[in-house]
Design a protein around this motif. Structure first.
Motif, PDB file in Angstrom:
ATOM      1  N   ARG A  68     -19.785 -18.978 -20.654  1.00  0.00           N
ATOM      2  CA  ARG A  68     -18.763 -19.509 -21.560  1.00  0.00           C
ATOM      3  C   ARG A  68     -17.975 -18.402 -22.242  1.00  0.00           C
ATOM      4  O   ARG A  68     -17.784 -18.395 -23.456  1.00  0.00           O
ATOM      5  N   VAL A  69     -17.538 -17.411 -21.450  1.00  0.00           N
ATOM      6  CA  VAL A  69     -16.741 -16.305 -21.984  1.00  0.00           C
ATOM      7  C   VAL A  69     -15.411 -16.216 -21.236  1.00  0.00           C
ATOM      8  O   VAL A  69     -15.295 -16.624 -20.081  1.00  0.00           O
ATOM      9  N   ALA A  70     -14.408 -15.646 -21.910  1.00  0.00           N
ATOM     10  CA  ALA A  70     -13.081 -15.502 -21.319  1.00  0.00           C
ATOM     11  C   ALA A  70     -12.955 -14.216 -20.505  1.00  0.00           C
ATOM     12  O   ALA A  70     -12.095 -14.105 -19.640  1.00  0.00           O
ATOM     13  N   THR A  71     -13.825 -13.242 -20.806  1.00  0.00           N
ATOM     14  CA  THR A  71     -13.727 -11.918 -20.190  1.00  0.00           C
ATOM     15  C   THR A  71     -15.127 -11.385 -19.916  1.00  0.00           C
ATOM     16  O   THR A  71     -16.063 -11.709 -20.630  1.00  0.00           O
ATOM     17  N   PHE A  72     -15.257 -10.573 -18.857  1.00  0.00           N
ATOM     18  CA  PHE A  72     -16.527  -9.879 -18.688  1.00  0.00           C
ATOM     19  C   PHE A  72     -16.295  -8.479 -18.120  1.00  0.00           C
ATOM     20  O   PHE A  72     -15.252  -8.176 -17.537  1.00  0.00           O
ATOM     21  N   MET A  90     -12.714  -4.611 -16.211  1.00  0.00           N
ATOM     22  CA  MET A  90     -12.692  -5.793 -17.073  1.00  0.00           C
ATOM     23  C   MET A  90     -12.003  -6.924 -16.318  1.00  0.00           C
ATOM     24  O   MET A  90     -10.913  -6.731 -15.757  1.00  0.00           O
ATOM     25  N   ILE A  91     -12.657  -8.101 -16.322  1.00  0.00           N
ATOM     26  CA  ILE A  91     -12.161  -9.220 -15.518  1.00  0.00           C
ATOM     27  C   ILE A  91     -11.890 -10.427 -16.407  1.00  0.00           C
ATOM     28  O   ILE A  91     -12.711 -10.788 -17.267  1.00  0.00           O
ATOM     29  N   ASP A  92     -10.750 -11.045 -16.210  1.00  0.00           N
ATOM     30  CA  ASP A  92     -10.392 -12.292 -16.873  1.00  0.00           C
ATOM     31  C   ASP A  92     -11.043 -13.433 -16.090  1.00  0.00           C
ATOM     32  O   ASP A  92     -10.800 -13.596 -14.897  1.00  0.00           O
ATOM     33  N   THR A  93     -11.892 -14.228 -16.739  1.00  0.00           N
ATOM     34  CA  THR A  93     -12.649 -15.248 -16.007  1.00  0.00           C
ATOM     35  C   THR A  93     -11.809 -16.466 -15.625  1.00  0.00           C
ATOM     36  O   THR A  93     -12.151 -17.184 -14.688  1.00  0.00           O
ATOM     37  N   LEU A  94     -10.725 -16.720 -16.354  1.00  0.00           N
ATOM     38  CA  LEU A  94      -9.898 -17.886 -16.047  1.00  0.00           C
ATOM     39  C   LEU A  94      -9.003 -17.607 -14.848  1.00  0.00           C
ATOM     40  O   LEU A  94      -8.947 -18.379 -13.893  1.00  0.00           O
ATOM     41  N   TRP A 100      -8.104  -4.409 -15.939  1.00  0.00           N
ATOM     42  CA  TRP A 100      -8.272  -3.021 -16.367  1.00  0.00           C
ATOM     43  C   TRP A 100      -9.445  -2.401 -15.625  1.00  0.00           C
ATOM     44  O   TRP A 100     -10.471  -3.035 -15.398  1.00  0.00           O
ATOM     45  N   SER A 101      -9.249  -1.185 -15.154  1.00  0.00           N
ATOM     46  CA  SER A 101     -10.321  -0.451 -14.481  1.00  0.00           C
ATOM     47  C   SER A 101     -10.182   1.029 -14.832  1.00  0.00           C
ATOM     48  O   SER A 101      -9.065   1.544 -14.959  1.00  0.00           O
ATOM     49  N   GLU A 102     -11.302   1.682 -15.029  1.00  0.00           N
ATOM     50  CA  GLU A 102     -11.268   3.091 -15.437  1.00  0.00           C
ATOM     51  C   GLU A 102     -12.497   3.801 -14.871  1.00  0.00           C
ATOM     52  O   GLU A 102     -13.578   3.224 -14.771  1.00  0.00           O
ATOM     53  N   THR A 103     -12.309   5.072 -14.505  1.00  0.00           N
ATOM     54  CA  THR A 103     -13.422   5.904 -14.043  1.00  0.00           C
ATOM     55  C   THR A 103     -13.594   7.065 -15.003  1.00  0.00           C
ATOM     56  O   THR A 103     -12.628   7.740 -15.362  1.00  0.00           O
ATOM     57  N   PHE A 104     -14.831   7.273 -15.441  1.00  0.00           N
ATOM     58  CA  PHE A 104     -15.153   8.357 -16.368  1.00  0.00           C
ATOM     59  C   PHE A 104     -16.038   9.376 -15.654  1.00  0.00           C
ATOM     60  O   PHE A 104     -17.139   9.034 -15.204  1.00  0.00           O
ATOM     61  N   ASP A 105     -15.552  10.600 -15.529  1.00  0.00           N
ATOM     62  CA  ASP A 105     -16.368  11.698 -14.995  1.00  0.00           C
ATOM     63  C   ASP A 105     -16.816  12.555 -16.174  1.00  0.00           C
ATOM     64  O   ASP A 105     -15.987  13.197 -16.826  1.00  0.00           O
ATOM     65  N   ARG A 106     -18.098  12.564 -16.426  1.00  0.00           N
ATOM     66  CA  ARG A 106     -18.589  13.224 -17.631  1.00  0.00           C
ATOM     67  C   ARG A 106     -19.855  14.023 -17.355  1.00  0.00           C
ATOM     68  O   ARG A 106     -20.554  13.806 -16.363  1.00  0.00           O
ATOM     69  N   ASN A 107     -20.162  14.911 -18.294  1.00  0.00           N
ATOM     70  CA  ASN A 107     -21.418  15.661 -18.279  1.00  0.00           C
ATOM     71  C   ASN A 107     -22.550  14.733 -18.737  1.00  0.00           C
ATOM     72  O   ASN A 107     -22.441  14.132 -19.807  1.00  0.00           O
ATOM     73  N   PRO A 108     -23.639  14.610 -17.964  1.00  0.00           N
ATOM     74  CA  PRO A 108     -24.732  13.703 -18.351  1.00  0.00           C
ATOM     75  C   PRO A 108     -25.353  14.021 -19.711  1.00  0.00           C
ATOM     76  O   PRO A 108     -25.958  13.143 -20.333  1.00  0.00           O
ATOM     77  N   ASP A 109     -25.189  15.257 -20.177  1.00  0.00           N
ATOM     78  CA  ASP A 109     -25.766  15.612 -21.476  1.00  0.00           C
ATOM     79  C   ASP A 109     -24.988  15.007 -22.651  1.00  0.00           C
ATOM     80  O   ASP A 109     -25.501  14.946 -23.774  1.00  0.00           O
ATOM     81  N   ASP A 110     -23.749  14.566 -22.379  1.00  0.00           N
ATOM     82  CA  ASP A 110     -22.919  13.986 -23.451  1.00  0.00           C
ATOM     83  C   ASP A 110     -23.166  12.485 -23.575  1.00  0.00           C
ATOM     84  O   ASP A 110     -22.229  11.678 -23.665  1.00  0.00           O
ATOM     85  N   ILE A 111     -24.418  12.093 -23.596  1.00  0.00           N
ATOM     86  CA  ILE A 111     -24.776  10.684 -23.446  1.00  0.00           C
ATOM     87  C   ILE A 111     -24.251   9.801 -24.578  1.00  0.00           C
ATOM     88  O   ILE A 111     -23.757   8.700 -24.359  1.00  0.00           O
ATOM     89  N   PHE A 112     -24.302  10.300 -25.824  1.00  0.00           N
ATOM     90  CA  PHE A 112     -23.854   9.490 -26.962  1.00  0.00           C
ATOM     91  C   PHE A 112     -22.336   9.371 -26.978  1.00  0.00           C
ATOM     92  O   PHE A 112     -21.780   8.308 -27.261  1.00  0.00           O
TER      93      PHE A 112
END
Length: 596
Positions: A68-72, A90-94, A100-112
């Motif tokens: 029962r959500v509009a977005t997931f 991000m997907i509109d369920t209706l 929206w789509s995004e790729t993050f390339d990051r250092n695993p140590d920057d977890i927070f």
């Protein structure tokens, strides 16, 4: 109706051949759910329901229908020692499109930083898609522990959330190891407390032993982080079930709800209202819990339990069966499935049901107690007496609470009212939590007005609606004396329960607390306060805002953040009502009072 500002975060998929990355994926998903839940006007599906879909292929339409959500959100994580690639969409369920789509390339140590960055990205993109939501500058606060210890903590969470005996013990081992290395890290203490409490509640350990083991870990967590929502929620349980102080229990539960909307907080408030006998209000809060977590077995069980208490047995059973379908090890539903059959005139069917039980329900006396209740109803005296004698042998064991419960219920079915009162008195003096749930029990209706029983119930639960005079409603408006009486009662309820802090509060919710029909409460507000519902509730919110905005702890927040914390869910409504009530704008009010 599905709210436009609603979202689910599905478990991130592990694309690496590394079990450690699985822990990170689950931890990242949990943290994003928790972070988004801090946004006051956003409905976020809870963890249990999101993780129901782990490793399952689902369509946007299925997510819309089931959650029962509009977005997931869905995503994946591919990690190596030096780099981590996280893909989020991000997907509109209706409309079933990826907006929206995004790729993050990051250092695993920057977890927070990764967790906070992704949570903020999601919130910003959601705002662009669905309209204004107030977002704080930071949604995930970094934890002051080394990254390798935090990764070990995520491993503990992974096992903890499997919700079985062996995994719980493994999680406790991991958390204890972390505590030795980082004794000021509050989360592992809370998680050990949760593991022991879970095992005690589910009958995997004797309840007394489990709660005794949990207590020192909770106390340490409380000393390290007293204002976390989880600490406040635990304090509310202690005040209700151990101290029998429902006023304080509500205070802590409402404080937890201020910090974060979560299904277990709504469920807890529903529990407390049930204890008081306010079943309509309890169901309103339970429905909010189900909205956030429709795949939580305990939420479905409790919905069935509330229908059972209202003697709507045929409606109760499907909810209880759904709970068992979601979690076959949940110990509570079998008790009430059998009792619903018994109380709806099907004692033989109930006897067959109780006799067929296996597993947890046998270990926790449900099978023995249930069959003995059936024998009482079927007038099979010898078998009933044998059952009673066997139940009495458990009064000196860790199953004393369950043994007392069934002994009380069986004697009530036999019409042994004096014996019932004697057992209830013993349980009361032993401070057994079962006392609080005897109050609304339909089986105990014949003994409800017995002087001894009534005295015990009113001692344990002073605000007990079962012992207030039943109201007879008439067609005419409330008279002057009734308006005066209910006006005082309503003001006290608003002070005690702080209902106005709930942004979704409705007239129906308010009416359920007063145990009056909604149209009477509408009349009461108009005649007793010269206000409509919105004016009445928002006047409390304005006063709450005025108090909070001048406190030191709120000085770093925006005015709207304080307004949301005070129960408002709209900037326009807040500004309009503030100016109407105070004759000035919130900014002018703040400047004037800071100058003073």
């Amino acid at each position: 109706m599905i709210k436009n500002k609603s979202i689910a975060v599905l478990p991130f998929v592990n694309l690496s051949n590394n079990i450690d990355n699985e822990y990170f994926c689950d931890g990242l998903t949990e943290e994003i759910i928790y972070a988004l839940a801090k946004i006051k006007d956003l409905v976020v599906t809870s963890r249990t329901s999101s993780f129901y879909f782990k490793n399952k292929k689902v369509t946007a339409n299925e997510i819309r229908e089931k959650l029962r959500v509009a977005t997931f959100i869905e995503g994946s994580v591919r990690a190596s020692k030096k780099r981590m690639r996280i893909t989020v969409q991000m997907i509109d369920t209706l409309e079933d499109f990826h907006f929206w789509s995004e790729t993050f390339d990051r250092n695993p140590d920057d977890i927070f930083e990764i967790q906070d960055e992704i949570s903020l990205f999601i919130a910003e993109k959601l705002r662009e898609h669905v309209g204004h939501i107030e977002i704080e500058d930071k949604l995930v606060e970094p934890i002051d522990v080394p990254v390798n210890i935090y990764r070990e903590y995520l491993k503990g969470r992974y096992y903890l959330m499997k919700l079985d005996y062996d995994s719980s013990l493994k999680a406790i081992e991991i958390f204890k190891s972390i505590i030795k290395k980082s004794p000021k890290f509050a989360n592992p203490y809370l998680d050990i407390n949760q593991a022991y409490t879970f095992m005690g509640t589910m009958g995997l350990l004797p309840a007394f032993e489990a709660f005794q083991k949990a207590q020192p870990f909770f106390e340490k967590a409380m000393s390290l982080n007293p204002n976390s929502s989880r600490v406040q929620l635990n304090l509310s349980w202690i005040e209700c079930w151990q101290n029998w102080n429902l006023k304080k229990a509500f205070e802590h539960a409402n404080k937890a709800l201020e910090i974060q909307q979560a299904d277990d907080i709504y469920l807890t408030i529903s529990n407390f209202l049930t204890v008081e006998g306010k079943l309509d209000a309890a169901r309103n809060y339970l429905d909010k819990a189900l909205q956030l977590d429709p795949y939580a077995a305990i939420n479905h069980h409790y919905k069935g339990f509330l229908y059972y208490l209202q003697e709507d047995y045929s409606t109760a059973i499907p909810f209880l069966k759904k709970a068992l379908e979601l979690d076959p090890m949940l110990p509570f539903p079998p008790i009430y499935i059998g009792i619903c059959l018994l109380m709806s005139g099907k004692p033989n069917e109930a006897l067959t049901y109780f006799g067929s039980l296996e597993g947890v329900s046998v270990k926790d006396l449900t099978k023995l107690g249930g069959k003995t209740m059936c024998y009482a109803k079927l007038n099979e005296t010898e078998k009933c007496n044998d059952g009673l004698k066997e139940l009495e042998t458990y009064l000196t064991t860790p199953l004393v609470d369950k043994a007392f419960t069934f002994l009380i219920l069986v004697n009530a079915l036999l019409g042994n009212n004096e014996k019932v009162v004697d057992l209830v008195t013993q349980a009361y003096h032993s401070r057994l939590p079962l006392i609080l749930l005897l109050n609304p029990s339909p089986i105990l209706k014949p003994v409800k007005n017995h002087k001894g029983f009534k005295e015990i119930m009113l001692k344990a639960i002073p605000d007990n609606v079962n012992y207030k005079q039943k109201k007879k409603y008439k067609q005419a408006l409330l008279d002057t004396n009734e308006i005066k009486k209910y006006s005082k009662e309503l003001e006290q309820i608003m002070i005690d329960y702080k209902l106005y802090l709930n942004p979704d509060l409705s007239l129906k919710d308010l009416a359920s607390y007063l145990e009056l029909p909604a149209n009477y409460v509408s009349q009461l507000l108009n005649l007793g306060f010269q206000k409509n519902f919105s004016e009445y509730v928002n006047s409390y919110r304005v006063n709450e805002f005025k108090e909070r905005v001048l406190l030191e702890e709120y000085k770093g927040l925006t005015l709207m953040a304080v307004a949301y914390d005070s129960g408002f869910n709209s900037k326009t409504v807040f500004n309009t009502f503030f100016k109407k009530i105070e004759g000035t704008t919130p900014n002018s009010y703040l400047r004037s009072n800071q100058a003073n």
